[in-house]
Enzyme design. Structure first.
Site, mmCIF file in Angstrom:
data_model
loop_
_atom_site.group_PDB
_atom_site.id
_atom_site.type_symbol
_atom_site.label_atom_id
_atom_site.label_comp_id
_atom_site.label_asym_id
_atom_site.label_seq_id
_atom_site.Cartn_x
_atom_site.Cartn_y
_atom_site.Cartn_z
ATOM 1 N N ALA A 122 53.397 41.627 33.868
ATOM 2 C CA ALA A 122 53.742 41.293 35.248
ATOM 3 C C ALA A 122 52.586 41.311 36.253
ATOM 4 O O ALA A 122 52.657 40.642 37.280
ATOM 5 C CB ALA A 122 54.820 42.236 35.740
ATOM 6 N N ALA A 123 51.549 42.098 35.997
ATOM 7 C CA ALA A 123 50.526 42.293 37.030
ATOM 8 C C ALA A 123 49.673 41.031 37.239
ATOM 9 O O ALA A 123 49.381 40.358 36.260
ATOM 10 C CB ALA A 123 49.618 43.456 36.628
ATOM 11 N N PRO A 124 49.326 40.700 38.472
ATOM 12 C CA PRO A 124 49.527 41.429 39.736
ATOM 13 C C PRO A 124 50.871 41.164 40.427
ATOM 14 O O PRO A 124 51.052 41.545 41.579
ATOM 15 C CB PRO A 124 48.370 40.914 40.597
ATOM 16 C CG PRO A 124 48.143 39.513 40.113
ATOM 17 C CD PRO A 124 48.449 39.520 38.643
ATOM 18 N N GLY A 125 51.792 40.515 39.743
ATOM 19 C CA GLY A 125 53.149 40.444 40.287
ATOM 20 C C GLY A 125 53.525 39.153 40.975
ATOM 21 O O GLY A 125 54.601 39.068 41.588
ATOM 22 N N ASP B 202 54.567 36.064 30.442
ATOM 23 C CA ASP B 202 53.364 35.385 30.948
ATOM 24 C C ASP B 202 52.198 36.043 30.207
ATOM 25 O O ASP B 202 51.594 36.996 30.692
ATOM 26 C CB ASP B 202 53.278 35.607 32.468
ATOM 27 C CG ASP B 202 52.209 34.764 33.115
ATOM 28 O OD1 ASP B 202 51.666 33.870 32.446
ATOM 29 O OD2 ASP B 202 51.910 35.011 34.299
ATOM 30 N N CYS C 293 48.115 30.653 31.006
ATOM 31 C CA CYS C 293 47.241 29.801 31.816
ATOM 32 C C CYS C 293 46.104 29.318 30.912
ATOM 33 O O CYS C 293 44.936 29.361 31.270
ATOM 34 C CB CYS C 293 46.730 30.511 33.072
ATOM 35 S SG CYS C 293 45.881 32.047 32.766
ATOM 36 N N ASP D 161 53.588 46.202 32.659
ATOM 37 C CA ASP D 161 52.233 45.738 32.335
ATOM 38 C C ASP D 161 51.519 46.903 31.664
ATOM 39 O O ASP D 161 51.730 48.063 32.011
ATOM 40 C CB ASP D 161 51.470 45.297 33.592
ATOM 41 C CG ASP D 161 50.303 44.377 33.248
ATOM 42 O OD1 ASP D 161 50.433 43.148 33.421
ATOM 43 O OD2 ASP D 161 49.254 44.890 32.782
HETATM 44 C C1 LIG Z 1 48.419 36.331 32.867
HETATM 45 S S1 LIG Z 1 48.433 37.949 33.390
HETATM 46 C C2 LIG Z 1 49.995 38.066 34.158
HETATM 47 C C3 LIG Z 1 50.068 37.454 35.548
HETATM 48 C C4 LIG Z 1 51.381 37.765 36.252
HETATM 49 N N1 LIG Z 1 52.522 37.366 35.474
HETATM 50 C C5 LIG Z 1 51.471 37.103 37.612
HETATM 51 O O1 LIG Z 1 52.067 36.051 37.755
HETATM 52 O O2 LIG Z 1 50.941 37.672 38.570
HETATM 53 C C6 LIG Z 1 48.686 38.779 31.889
HETATM 54 C C7 LIG Z 1 48.959 40.274 32.028
HETATM 55 O O3 LIG Z 1 49.308 40.777 30.735
HETATM 56 C C8 LIG Z 1 48.942 42.141 30.717
HETATM 57 N N2 LIG Z 1 48.997 42.577 29.313
HETATM 58 C C9 LIG Z 1 48.079 42.376 28.337
HETATM 59 N N3 LIG Z 1 48.513 42.928 27.194
HETATM 60 C C10 LIG Z 1 49.720 43.474 27.445
HETATM 61 C C11 LIG Z 1 50.667 44.196 26.674
HETATM 62 N N4 LIG Z 1 50.447 44.480 25.376
HETATM 63 N N5 LIG Z 1 51.805 44.624 27.271
HETATM 64 C C12 LIG Z 1 52.030 44.371 28.580
HETATM 65 N N6 LIG Z 1 51.158 43.706 29.376
HETATM 66 C C13 LIG Z 1 50.038 43.258 28.801
HETATM 67 C C14 LIG Z 1 47.576 42.137 31.372
HETATM 68 O O4 LIG Z 1 47.257 43.433 31.851
HETATM 69 C C15 LIG Z 1 47.777 41.107 32.499
HETATM 70 O O5 LIG Z 1 48.102 41.759 33.699
#
Ligand SMILES: C[S@@+](CC[C@H](N)C(=O)[O-])C[C@H]1O[C@@H](n2cnc3c(N)ncnc32)[C@H](O)[C@@H]1O
Length: 449
Positions: free
Chosen positions: A267-270, A335, A388, A290
């Protein structure tokens, strides 16, 4: 009589070219991310110079192979070891002369002055000579011939990545690489709980902020030029957020219904968590997880600014035992962590920090998260897989593999997918399509067996 020493604003003494060279050195030689390094260097610069520093750093990273090629042609031997920061200073100089509207003499003298700020006056003569030679060669058109350059220099991307794009998009690879070199637009997401996109456009017009287009599927607004968020009407009150139009397709495609239990598992940064809640405030609950606890601070900040609520949990989406309460979800947004190869125009450092070997490891991680989160989905529920990335391995091929291994998974057609990449499963947006980022979506229904 004593004379008073004038107050010196230390920030005014900082040399922006020296900061740019240090920033590029940290990214390329030390493997640090531009979004971490640039703010550190910007903190040392006066407010009025922060934009210039950003433009130079982004520019050097966009055109790195080409600038290095120019510098190589003017040097007897490359700078190594402790002198590497001056290698980047030379790139900073050449970038300004070649691509910025700074007069050549000012670009050269400011860059030469940076040798003092970098405390190596011995380098002064060398930087001066190389940059003056570059200016002279440009003026007299006696520069090294640019024909027959390898693709990595001609297109300013690493060779391994060019090969992958050529394999995935044999007819469009040049277009994709060219789009990656463009400066990205600024897109806004209008919080529909306060205004429609048309109403917010009016507010922007009153604030004399130019609107280029409203994207019809998501209502995203593209500005004619990037604008400081503090100037956007109602930003602090949560009327609007900054988010690319490609990312704004997620909430619409997930299509949450009233009373749904929703999981956003990376989810981060949300950005997408908040968009889903803005669009459908009457879902039963939103769980946002996250693995990076530090990145969840941004999720909390965004939720607070927008006046929204979610259960925010630091957890590994590939291992639900530690956090899941056993209640299956109606909707899941995955995501996934990915190569980021669809957003190179926003993060040119991705080209140099991402390595060929990373892709296989990412594909395995995506597979693990997909498998685990699928078990958290109710039969009849929907999982939206997003990245992305533009690499078929992380997208279409990933989904093909998943469908082959999960008989209860059915790919739902995305109507907007009348794009040329019809043979790929899911919806692949390429960088620059409608001026959006490169993005991928696949919508999966869990059938009731
Ligand atoms: C593409 S970013 C998400 C962007 C977010 N959905 C948004 O729209 O703001 C991918 C995220 O996956 C997290 N991530 C990576 N491996 C993960 C895991 N095993 N479990 C949960 N989160 C994970 C990363 O820390 C990162 O914040």
């Amino acid at each position: 009589m004593t004379t008073k020493t004038p107050q010196i604003d230390k920030q005014k003494l900082v040399n922006i070219r020296a900061l740019a060279a240090k920033c590029c050195y940290s990214v390329i030689d030390q493997g640090r991310s531009l979004s971490d390094e640039l703010p550190k260097q910007q903190d040392k610069a006066a407010l009025k110079d922060k934009g210039l520093l950003q433009e130079i750093c982004y520019g050097v990273l966009r055109y790195l192979p080409e600038l290095e090629h120019e510098v190589r042609a003017l040097m007897q031997k490359p700078l190594t070891g402790k002198q590497r920061v001056f290698h980047f200073l030379l790139l900073v100089g050449v970038y300004q002369i070649k691509y910025m509207r700074i007069p050549d003499h000012a670009a050269v003298s400011e860059t030469v002055a940076a040798t003092g700020a970098l405390k190596n006056r011995q380098m002064k003569a060398l930087v001066n000579a190389v940059l003056r030679n570059f200016v002279r060669a440009t003026e007299t058109n006696t520069k090294t011939k640019q024909e027959n350059l390898p693709d990595s220099i001609a297109y300013n991307h690493p060779g391994w990545f060019i090969k992958k794009v050529q394999q995935g998009y044999p007819l469009k690879w040049q277009e994709i690489l060219t789009a990656n070199q463009q400066k990205p637009p600024m897109w806004l997401r209008v919080n529909q709980q306060h205004h429609t996109s048309a109403e917010y456009q009016q507010l922007l017009t009153t604030a004399e902020i130019g609107v280029k287009v409203i994207e019809p599927l998501s209502g995203a607004i593209e500005l004619t030029r990037p604008t400081d968020v503090t100037k956007l009407p109602g930003f602090e009150q949560g009327w609007v957020s900054v988010q690319d139009a490609a990312a704004q397709q997620a909430a619409r495609l997930l299509d949450c219904q009233s009373g749904d239990l929703v999981l956003d598992c990376c989810a981060a940064p949300g950005g997408k968590t908040c968009h889903i809640l803005e669009q459908k405030p009457d879902i039963a609950s939103m769980t946002a997880i996250d693995v990076e606890a530090s990145r969840l601070v941004r999720v909390e900040e965004n939720l607070a600014r927008l006046g929204l609520n979610a259960k925010v949990i630091a957890a590994d989406a590939a291992d639900s035992k530690a956090w899941w309460d056993g209640q299956q979800f109606d909707r899941i947004l995955l995501d996934a962590p990915c190569s980021g190869t669809g957003v190179i125009r926003r993060h040119p450092d991705i080209k140099w920090l991402r390595k060929a070997n990373d892709i296989d490891a990412l594909v395995i991680l995506q597979q693990q998260i997909l498998k685990e989160t699928w078990s958290l989905l109710k039969p009849g529920g929907t999982l939206l897989y997003a990245t992305c990335s533009i690499l078929p391995q992380e997208n279409s091929e990933q989904i093909k593999h998943f469908l082959n291994n999960n008989s209860d998974a059915k790919l739902i057609n995305i109507d907007d997918c009348d794009k040329p990449e019809k043979d790929l499963l899911g919806w692949q947006l390429l960088p620059g399509d409608e001026n959006m980022d490169g993005f991928y979506y696949a919508k999966l229904l869990k059938t009731i067996l």
